[in-house]
Design a protein around this motif. Structure first.
Motif, mmCIF file in Angstrom:
data_model
loop_
_atom_site.group_PDB
_atom_site.id
_atom_site.type_symbol
_atom_site.label_atom_id
_atom_site.label_comp_id
_atom_site.label_asym_id
_atom_site.label_seq_id
_atom_site.Cartn_x
_atom_site.Cartn_y
_atom_site.Cartn_z
ATOM 1 N N SER A 640 48.699 91.673 25.506
ATOM 2 C CA SER A 640 48.832 90.292 25.044
ATOM 3 C C SER A 640 47.502 89.789 24.515
ATOM 4 O O SER A 640 47.456 88.949 23.618
ATOM 5 C CB SER A 640 49.340 89.403 26.178
ATOM 6 O OG SER A 640 48.472 89.481 27.272
ATOM 7 N N GLY A 641 46.385 90.338 25.035
ATOM 8 C CA GLY A 641 45.083 89.966 24.506
ATOM 9 C C GLY A 641 44.977 90.357 23.036
ATOM 10 O O GLY A 641 44.483 89.594 22.194
ATOM 11 N N LEU A 643 47.552 90.860 20.997
ATOM 12 C CA LEU A 643 48.495 90.041 20.234
ATOM 13 C C LEU A 643 47.927 88.648 19.990
ATOM 14 O O LEU A 643 48.109 88.064 18.926
ATOM 15 C CB LEU A 643 49.817 89.937 20.976
ATOM 16 C CG LEU A 643 50.717 91.165 20.915
ATOM 17 C CD1 LEU A 643 52.012 90.871 21.630
ATOM 18 C CD2 LEU A 643 50.975 91.576 19.473
ATOM 19 N N ARG A 644 47.228 88.137 21.018
ATOM 20 C CA ARG A 644 46.704 86.787 20.912
ATOM 21 C C ARG A 644 45.709 86.695 19.742
ATOM 22 O O ARG A 644 45.671 85.726 19.030
ATOM 23 C CB ARG A 644 46.018 86.422 22.217
ATOM 24 C CG ARG A 644 45.724 84.941 22.347
ATOM 25 C CD ARG A 644 45.350 84.601 23.768
ATOM 26 N NE ARG A 644 44.279 85.477 24.233
ATOM 27 C CZ ARG A 644 44.210 85.947 25.462
ATOM 28 N NH1 ARG A 644 45.123 85.632 26.337
ATOM 29 N NH2 ARG A 644 43.222 86.721 25.828
ATOM 30 N N ARG A 645 44.943 87.772 19.587
ATOM 31 C CA ARG A 645 43.938 87.751 18.542
ATOM 32 C C ARG A 645 44.585 87.699 17.153
ATOM 33 O O ARG A 645 44.012 87.188 16.213
ATOM 34 C CB ARG A 645 43.039 88.980 18.668
ATOM 35 C CG ARG A 645 41.575 88.606 18.516
ATOM 36 C CD ARG A 645 40.676 89.694 19.048
ATOM 37 N NE ARG A 645 40.792 89.846 20.488
ATOM 38 C CZ ARG A 645 40.584 91.002 21.109
ATOM 39 N NH1 ARG A 645 40.329 92.094 20.428
ATOM 40 N NH2 ARG A 645 40.674 91.063 22.417
ATOM 41 N N GLN A 647 47.086 85.975 16.369
ATOM 42 C CA GLN A 647 47.505 84.607 16.056
ATOM 43 C C GLN A 647 46.266 83.741 15.849
ATOM 44 O O GLN A 647 45.914 82.922 16.683
ATOM 45 C CB GLN A 647 48.355 84.053 17.180
ATOM 46 C CG GLN A 647 49.439 85.032 17.565
ATOM 47 C CD GLN A 647 50.612 84.375 18.212
ATOM 48 O OE1 GLN A 647 50.542 83.227 18.629
ATOM 49 N NE2 GLN A 647 51.704 85.083 18.271
ATOM 50 N N SER A 648 45.638 83.927 14.726
ATOM 51 C CA SER A 648 44.350 83.277 14.495
ATOM 52 C C SER A 648 44.506 81.823 14.051
ATOM 53 O O SER A 648 43.614 81.022 14.210
ATOM 54 C CB SER A 648 43.575 84.045 13.431
ATOM 55 O OG SER A 648 44.386 84.082 12.266
ATOM 56 N N TYR A 654 48.076 84.950 7.937
ATOM 57 C CA TYR A 654 49.532 85.126 8.026
ATOM 58 C C TYR A 654 50.099 85.556 6.680
ATOM 59 O O TYR A 654 50.968 86.422 6.587
ATOM 60 C CB TYR A 654 50.210 83.826 8.484
ATOM 61 C CG TYR A 654 49.803 83.398 9.885
ATOM 62 C CD1 TYR A 654 49.345 84.349 10.806
ATOM 63 C CD2 TYR A 654 49.878 82.079 10.270
ATOM 64 C CE1 TYR A 654 48.963 83.965 12.071
ATOM 65 C CE2 TYR A 654 49.501 81.683 11.546
ATOM 66 C CZ TYR A 654 49.041 82.638 12.441
ATOM 67 O OH TYR A 654 48.669 82.267 13.689
#
Lengths: 673, 494
Positions: A640-641, A643-645, A647-648, A654
């Motif tokens: 998830s770390g 994945l989190r990155r 979502q900037s 995007y």
């Protein structure tokens, strides 16, 4: 008839009432009323047993249910009584010795703050032991079996502040549990094969399964051999047979009255009683009988050796008990069940006597138990002296005394047995006679005769064991110049009352018990096991047997043992020391009790501790919890770390990702077309 | 019927309503009132459950006290309640423990009293709901809902590491139950739109599907029991939970998992159960032997009893998967007995913890000198934990071992190792805590149990002894249901 059934119920219930009264209301009742009530209750139980004995002699037996414990499937588990000649004999022995010990306790525990608790425990023990011997099924047998183990545990650890006592009681309980482990599996096999746990039903159909194979995958054993050996493992625990004997010497940490009651006269004989009760099963397996005989022979001889070097008065008697239990076991192996039970009875009297006499000495010595600090006590304690002498003479098998009849019969019966191992067993029980006489009279001479060694300011030799006692007893040993006294009547009266049967019971009862078919169908002996029948042919009355005994090897061995003890410890006290030096290796082996305690501590206790620590720290904490549980949590966290990155929050990131995605999808699509 | 209301609904909702009432007393100024309402609610909760026993017809295996109402008709979901000879006993067990937990926490809990008491009452009602549900959705709702109060109890009134333990507890169990939900949905569609658990018992399911459904159920129930190797949440949860939480966790929560096996896994997927029995038996025996050894190494009393719980629950799952009457009834009796005994042991540790604020065995020694009455009770419960005949702890183990001999001698051989291990870890702990000389000045200052504590222990002691000496009333009530269950398990549904 229902009157008799009420009486049956009264026998175990009376001591239970006493135990509950003393245990729950002991403080309210106070000391005097506590012992009055418990003694009265045991006396009631004894008298009821006498009445039942009379009734059984008239030919009445009883086998019936008291209540249904539970049912499962089509099996009923019940609590019930089997009253026949075997159980009634045990009831008499148990209640009589228990009564003596109850009375004796008044004197022995006089100053103890746990007075009421002690009475509660010994009454509870009496109840449990009676339930054991009166059982008519395996489940109740197991109930009583474990219950006496519990009370033994509680009583060994009675002085719970002593480190040695609470070590000993845990050890006793766990070693017994190892035995019970086999016992329970044996019961499981019985239930599986016979579909019931009722003695009568099992014994009635046992013959049909004599040639079955045991339903144990991977092992091709005869069914009866498997069942009997598993059951006997239970007896090895309870009756302290090699190699499960290790708990009994340590159990001497308990107060002396219970050493007499539990660890000499009754509980430790439960295994003997059990095998005798199971005679219809054991008779079907010669292998199991051989096994029983060899284990018994090892115990009888090798535990006797250890008695020679003990200096603690109670431990000498304890090793003697081990050895005598070995004798009984040998008799069982020789199919001489009645002889085993006969020896059980005579031993109960003279060994309880010896223990209580030792306790009397201990009181007089102000809780110094080292026989090296005694000597010359016969002058000060005449009653204890005479009764001890009687007990010792009975133990070594002096003709006409009770021990002679039972022990000589065992030796004869073993000599007539043809099972594999009987040769060794015969040697062991004959050699054991010398050993028994030697250690018994070594103790006797050191305690009652010779130089007065007590009352010297701080004794030279204190081993670790004595030091442990010193912590507990404020007054340890006699002060300089102080003289021992005869103990009060509550202490010596039981000695006298036990001395009488120690002398007489053998002479009076050998004829009916061994050869008069006393036990009737309570004990079954297969036809090809001839020992008892041949023994009967040789028997021409108790007096003739005793006179004949004077001319046999065991008598001369016993005499030799006494003479050697006298020579070593009265005449030339320098010899034992010289022997000790000369044969220091043998002495060291005996001193360390063949190394069993060290081995068990290292291998079983230490091994289990190490294994458990390893399994916990490595397997449970590291592998399962660390790697799998928290590891997967960490993995999710890492993922998830990442994945989190992604979502900037920037639109052009995007848009770029979208563009790439569309491109990839289109490519894949054209690919497949 | 109680006052015209159906018994099972009262048994479920009465504690919950009282829980809400307790919550309404607000903050700790009204703590005395909160305690009294909680006690009244808990006692009433037990009283209203008694008709379940007295009015029970033990001759039939059919569901009794049945209630059936529409709930969500669109999906054919019903408010369907009923008990058989198995679930009824657990409702009684649960209702029996709620007052004891309230009394045990009477003085000890000083902060957020109302919330604490309310959590237990509400949980009690929800657990009753789990045992009484005959509709899969209703069951699932209660099943998940009961996690919440326990999560809060550990997370709020727990020890220093409570948040880790609470989250671990929650995630572990939630993960398992989600798979159960998938299985229930499969069964719903397969049965043509029914959420009736009893319908699933009759429904034919192909082998491959049975195995998947079994595994899904296994995921939910094995975590709850807990079985090796998904047991590691339990020691943490116990260590951090307050005394009452540990009691309910051990006495009740673990039973819910085991109950799942007999309500769902065995009758719904009998063929898969037979096929996978070997695995289940192996896991159970590992629990008995391996966890028994692990318990020996513990230095924290609560952890020790927690591991002992896992080991004892191994007997339960072993009893289920040997498929005979001894094993099944033994397992059920073991569940009930384990409730009493482990609950009592956690209360004993709680008594010590309240005085010394330590659970470390090494901080104790010689407690018998200053707390003799407590030592006597602790002895009884320790012996029950070691499976001494005459206590309830013996009955289940004895029966399961007898049942195991029938199937395979070596199963029984391994299971019987508990005779030695169980006694070793329990009595070794007892020796180090209770026996010996007074270890330090904290122990020297201990005071013996109060009347309130004694009351709780007397009740538990009588139950433990009563069930050990006369288990017939417990076993005869379950006979019909167990026989029915065994028939279901034996019948192939392919």
């Amino acid at each position: 008839m229902s009157n008799m059934q009420n009486l049956y119920l009264l026998v175990p219930m009376a001591p239970l009432v006493g135990a509950i009264a003393a245990g729950l209301f002991g403080n309210m009742l106070g000391r005097t009323w506590t012992h009055r009530i418990t003694i009265l209750m045991v006396a009631v139980s004894f008298l009821a047993s006498l009445r039942i004995f009379q009734d059984v002699l008239d030919g009445h037996t009883f086998n019936g249910t008291v209540y249904q414990w539970m049912t499962s499937g089509d099996t009923r588990f019940e609590v019930g009584f089997l009253i026949d000649r075997l159980s009634v004999m045990m009831m008499l022995v148990v209640t009589f010795v228990s009564l003596m010990v109850h009375i004796y306790t008044i004197g022995y525990m006089r100053d103890d703050p746990g007075y009421q608790r002690f009475f509660s425990y010994i009454s509870l023990f009496t109840f449990s032991m009676l339930m054991l011997v009166m059982a008519n099924n395996f489940m109740q047998l197991f109930f009583g079996w474990e219950a006496v183990g519990l009370v033994s545990y509680l009583l060994i650890g009675f002085w719970y502040t002593r480190e040695t006592a609470i070590y000993a009681n845990l050890k006793a309980f766990l070693v017994n549990r190892v035995g019970d482990f086999g016992f329970l599996l044996g019961i499981g096999l019985v239930l599986m094969v016979f579909g019931t746990l009722d003695y009568a039903a099992v014994f009635a159909t046992a013959q049909n399964h004599a040639h079955d194979m045991a339903p144990i995958p991977g092992v091709s054993w005869n069914l009866m051999t498997a069942i009997c050996i598993l059951l006997f493992i239970g007896a090895m625990g309870k009756s302290a047979q090699f190699p499960l004997h290790v708990w009994l010497p340590d159990s001497m940490e308990g107060p002396t009255p219970i050493s007499a009651l539990i660890h000499a006269a009754t509980m430790v004989t439960a295994g003997i009683f059990m095998v005798a009760r199971m005679s219809p099963l054991f008779e079907l397996s010669d292998t199991a009988l051989s096994f029983v005989m060899i284990i018994g022979a090892i115990t009888a001889l090798f535990m006797g050796f250890l008695g020679i070097i003990q200096n603690d008065i109670k431990r000498v008697v304890a090793y003697s008990t081990l050895s005598q239990l070995g004798y009984m076991t040998v008799a069982l192996g020789a199919s001489a069940y009645s002889v085993a039970v006969f020896h059980l009875m005579t031993h109960a009297f003279f060994k309880a006597l010896l223990f209580l006499a030792a306790g009397s000495v201990i009181i007089a010595m102000h809780h110094d138990q080292d026989i090296r600090n005694m000597g010359g006590l016969k002058k000060y304690m005449p009653i204890t002296w005479i009764t001890s002498l009687i007990g010792s003479l009975a133990l070594i098998g002096t003709p006409f005394l009770s021990g002679f009849y039972s022990k000589d019969s065992i030796i004869e019966a073993v000599g007539l047995s043809h099972l594999p191992g009987s040769g060794f067993a015969y040697f062991a029980v004959v050699a054991g006679v010398f050993v028994t006489a030697f250690y018994s009279f070594r103790m006797y001479f050191l305690v009652f005769h010779g130089e007065e060694r007590f009352g010297k300011a701080h004794h030279a030799a204190h081993d670790a064991h004595d030091d442990a006692h010193a912590q507990h007893d404020e007054h340890h040993g006699l002060a300089p110049g102080q003289k021992p006294h005869e103990t009060p009547w509550v202490v010596w009266l039981p000695l006298v009352l036990l001395a009488i049967p120690s002398v007489l019971i053998g002479y009076v009862t050998i004829d009916p018990v061994l050869f008069g078919g006393f036990f009737r169908d309570a004990i079954y002996v297969a036809e090809h096991h001839q020992a008892m029948a041949e023994l009967k042919g040789k028997f021409h009355g108790a007096a003739a047997m005793a006179l004949h005994g004077l001319a046999t090897l065991p008598f001369w061995l016993a005499l030799g043992g006494v003479a050697t003890a006298w020579f070593f410890y009265m005449k030339r006290p320098d010899i034992p020391a010289a022997i000790k030096q000369r044969f220091s290796l043998v002495y060291a082996i005996l001193e360390r009790k063949y190394g069993f305690d060290e081995f068990n501590d290292w291998f079983f206790a230490g091994g289990a501790r190490d294994a458990s620590r390893f399994l916990w720290q490595f397997s449970d904490v590291k592998l399962i919890d660390g790697l799998m549980v928290n590891g997967s949590a960490r993995l999710v966290g890492m993922f998830s770390g990442v994945l989190r990155r992604l979502q900037s929050g920037y639109i052009y990131h995007y848009a770029f990702a979208m563009l790439i995605g569309v491109f990839v999808l289109l490519t894949i699509r054209t690919w497949f077309e | 019927m109680i006052f015209g209301l159906p018994v099972l609904s009262v048994v479920i909702w009465l504690p919950i309503i009282f829980g809400i009432l307790v919550l309404a007393t607000g903050n700790d100024r009204n703590a005395p009132l909160a305690r009294i309402i909680a006690l009244v609610g808990a006692l009433l909760g037990f009283l209203v459950a008694i008709p379940l026993y007295t009015g029970f017809d033990k001759m039939t295996s059919a569901m009794q006290f049945v209630e059936m109402r529409d709930w969500i008709t669109r999906y054919n979901i019903h408010y369907h309640l009923g008990v058989d000879g198995i679930s009824m006993l657990f409702i009684l067990l649960n209702s029996f423990f709620t007052p004891l937990v309230v009394i045990a926490g009477w003085k000890v809990i000083e902060k957020r009293v109302a919330q604490y008491m309310a959590a237990f009452l509400i949980m009690s009602g929800l657990v009753n709901g789990v045992f009484a549900s005959l509709d899969a959705v209703l069951f699932y709702v209660f099943w998940e809902a009961m996690l919440i109060p326990m999560f809060i109890i550990i997370g709020v009134w727990g020890g220093p590491n409570r948040v880790y333990a609470a989250v671990k507890f929650f995630l572990y169990t939630l993960l398992g139950s989600l798979l159960m939900l998938v299985a229930l949905l499969y069964l719903y569609f397969q049965s043509g739109g029914s959420f009736e658990i009893l319908d699933y018992h009759q429904m034919a399911i192909p082998m491959a599907a049975q195995i998947l459904v079994f595994i899904a159920f296994f995921a939910a129930f094995s975590v709850k029991v807990p079985m090796f190797p998904v047991h590691t949440w339990l020691p943490d949860a116990h260590v951090e939970a307050p005394t009452g939480g540990s009691v309910v966790l051990a006495a009740i929560m673990l039973k819910v998992g085991a109950y799942g096996f007999i309500r769902f896994s065995l009758p719904i997927t009998p063929d898969a159960s037979h096929k996978l029995a070997g695995v289940m038996i192996a896991l159970s025996l590992i629990a008995v032997v391996y966890i028994g050894l692990v318990a020996l190494a513990q230095s924290d009393m609560k952890k020790l009893v927690a591991y002992s719980s896992i080991s004892h629950m191994g007997f339960v799952t072993l009893g289920f998967f040997i498929f005979n009457a001894y094993g099944m009834e033994g397992a059920l009796l073991q569940m009930i007995s384990h409730g009493f005994v482990s609950g009592a042991l956690f209360l004993c540790i709680g008594v010590l913890y309240d005085r010394m604020h330590s659970r470390q065995i090494s901080d104790y020694g010689g407690v018998a000198n200053t707390m003799p009455v407590f030592a006597a009770f602790f002895m009884l419960f320790a012996m029950a934990n070691s499976g001494l005949p005459g206590t309830s702890g013996f009955v289940g183990e004895f029966m399961v071992i007898l049942g195991a001999v029938k199937v395979n001698f070596w199963y029984a051989f391994l299971a019987a190792a508990t005779l030695v291990f169980g006694a070793a870890y329990t009595l070794w702990m007892y020796k180090r805590v209770i026996f010996g000389a007074v270890a330090n000045h904290h122990v020297a200052k201990l005071t013996d149990i109060t009347l309130r504590e004694k009351f709780v222990f007397v009740i538990l002691a009588l139950t433990v002894l009563g069930m050990g000496l006369y288990p017939l009333p417990f076993s005869e009530i379950m006979h019909a249901s167990v026989n029915d269950l065994l028939v279901h398990v034996a019948r192939s549904k392919l």
